[in-house]
Design an enzyme around this catalytic site. Sequence first.
Site, PDB file in Angstrom:
ATOM      1  N   HIS A  78       0.851  -1.195   0.000  1.00  0.00           N
ATOM      2  CA  HIS A  78       0.000   0.000   0.000  1.00  0.00           C
ATOM      3  C   HIS A  78       0.878   1.232   0.000  1.00  0.00           C
ATOM      4  CE1 HIS A  78       0.462   0.877   4.357  1.00  0.00           C
ATOM      5  NE2 HIS A  78       0.351  -0.425   4.566  1.00  0.00           N
ATOM      6  N   ASP A  80      -0.189   4.394   1.141  1.00  0.00           N
ATOM      7  CA  ASP A  80      -0.512   5.408   2.152  1.00  0.00           C
ATOM      8  C   ASP A  80       0.191   5.133   3.480  1.00  0.00           C
ATOM      9  OD1 ASP A  80      -2.201   3.107   2.260  1.00  0.00           O
ATOM     10  OD2 ASP A  80      -3.669   4.175   3.490  1.00  0.00           O
ATOM     11  N   ASP A 111       6.225   0.583   7.474  1.00  0.00           N
ATOM     12  CA  ASP A 111       4.831   0.284   7.074  1.00  0.00           C
ATOM     13  C   ASP A 111       4.400   1.213   5.958  1.00  0.00           C
ATOM     14  OD1 ASP A 111       2.185  -0.472   6.942  1.00  0.00           O
ATOM     15  OD2 ASP A 111       1.608   0.491   8.813  1.00  0.00           O
ATOM     16  N   GLU A 145      -5.156   1.715   2.398  1.00  0.00           N
ATOM     17  CA  GLU A 145      -5.130   0.538   3.272  1.00  0.00           C
ATOM     18  C   GLU A 145      -5.314   0.961   4.720  1.00  0.00           C
ATOM     19  OE1 GLU A 145      -3.607  -2.518   6.001  1.00  0.00           O
ATOM     20  OE2 GLU A 145      -2.815  -0.521   5.734  1.00  0.00           O
ATOM     21  N   GLU A 146      -4.692   2.084   5.070  1.00  0.00           N
ATOM     22  CA  GLU A 146      -4.668   2.506   6.477  1.00  0.00           C
ATOM     23  C   GLU A 146      -6.015   3.005   6.991  1.00  0.00           C
ATOM     24  OE1 GLU A 146      -2.429   1.699   8.345  1.00  0.00           O
ATOM     25  OE2 GLU A 146      -0.460   1.749   7.394  1.00  0.00           O
ATOM     26  N   GLU A 173       2.260  -7.187   3.329  1.00  0.00           N
ATOM     27  CA  GLU A 173       3.058  -6.702   4.455  1.00  0.00           C
ATOM     28  C   GLU A 173       2.994  -7.613   5.685  1.00  0.00           C
ATOM     29  OE1 GLU A 173       1.433  -3.086   6.338  1.00  0.00           O
ATOM     30  OE2 GLU A 173      -0.379  -3.536   5.213  1.00  0.00           O
ATOM     31  N   HIS A 306       3.196   2.704  12.845  1.00  0.00           N
ATOM     32  CA  HIS A 306       2.238   3.674  13.407  1.00  0.00           C
ATOM     33  C   HIS A 306       2.800   4.383  14.647  1.00  0.00           C
ATOM     34  CE1 HIS A 306      -1.494   1.533  11.456  1.00  0.00           C
ATOM     35  NE2 HIS A 306      -0.421   1.513  10.684  1.00  0.00           N
TER      36      HIS A 306
HETATM   37 ZN    ZN Z   1       0.698  -1.344   6.424  1.00  0.00          ZN
END
Ligand code: ZN
Length: 341
Positions: A78, A80, A111, A145-146, A173, A306
């Site tokens: 992804h 984003d 990520d 995705e997030e 991932e 995150h």
């Molecule tokens: Zn991710």
Amino acid sequence: MGGQQEEEPSVRLFREYLRIRTVHPQPHYDGAIDFLERLSVELDLPCKKIEVCPGRTIVIITWEGTDPKLKSILLNSHTDVVPVFEEHWKHDPFAAVKDQQGNIYGRGAQDMKCVTIQYIEAIRKLKSEGKRFPRTIHLSFIPDEEIGGQTGMATFVKHEEFRALNIGFGLDEGLANPGDAFTVFYGERSVWWVTVRCQGSPGHGSRFITNTAAEKLAFEEQIQKWCQDAGDGVQYEFQQKGMDQQVTSIDKSNPWWQTFSSTCQKLDMTLQCEIFPAATDSRFIRAMGYPAIGFSPMNQTPILLHDHNEFLNERVFLTGIEIYRSLIPALATVSPLEGEA
Ligand code: ZN
């Protein structure tokens, strides 16, 4: 030369990608798309763009196999990244600062912008060596995705274009592992996001996690009862309600897993197999019936997705390219399976 060492081009490219602000709530997707299109030109591979929702475009780069009728390998990532609290960062989260130890700081360093560039760089090397493989390899780059994937992968998997990829096996991932092992994910927890509305005021969403379908049905009954007990005008609504329990087999019966794990073994890697503690786009791929493994090749690395000060060491990043340089050829050479030849 002032002690300054030339930086690996792969590391430079990774840092360049980290500087593109694909951060919610307003990700600069156009910047990412331009970047990916440029890479497809560099790799001399065709690039397709599919707008699945207004302003939400999936990019697919394809390396056709010598036997394109065979099922393909999907390398998914992804584009984003989640927001930052800049005051908690020791470096600008979008400057891709590299410190003395080679730690590269940036939102998306783990990520999962690292994995995107690792796929690309592994393919660049394989192509420059003149390699070709029987199975077609698709790289997919997915927005949103997030924020749950509804305007990204969840919509894309229902597209004719997705079906046409003719996927046999997907990689997506995973998470870092602080030890020497590499973590591999073959399933995910199901996510339920429920919003309860009471007399027109918005309630707050909560995330509920359960393991079995039976438990979940019982759980929804309980929500219904709570709402009834609370009186008139109380409604609930699911933001997300994952009912799919697909996991990818990690026993010898699965030739994809067999190839993945034996290749890692040859590289002397220890694998730790787990169920992903949250949800990723893999759940949509598995729900369509395709086997998929969540794997981000980061060992000896704290889990910082995150989190503030997300970083990845350049040595770990470069080792990851070498891992894909072995995994991709092995997977794209898996012998024709029953019903394929
Ligand atoms: Zn991710």
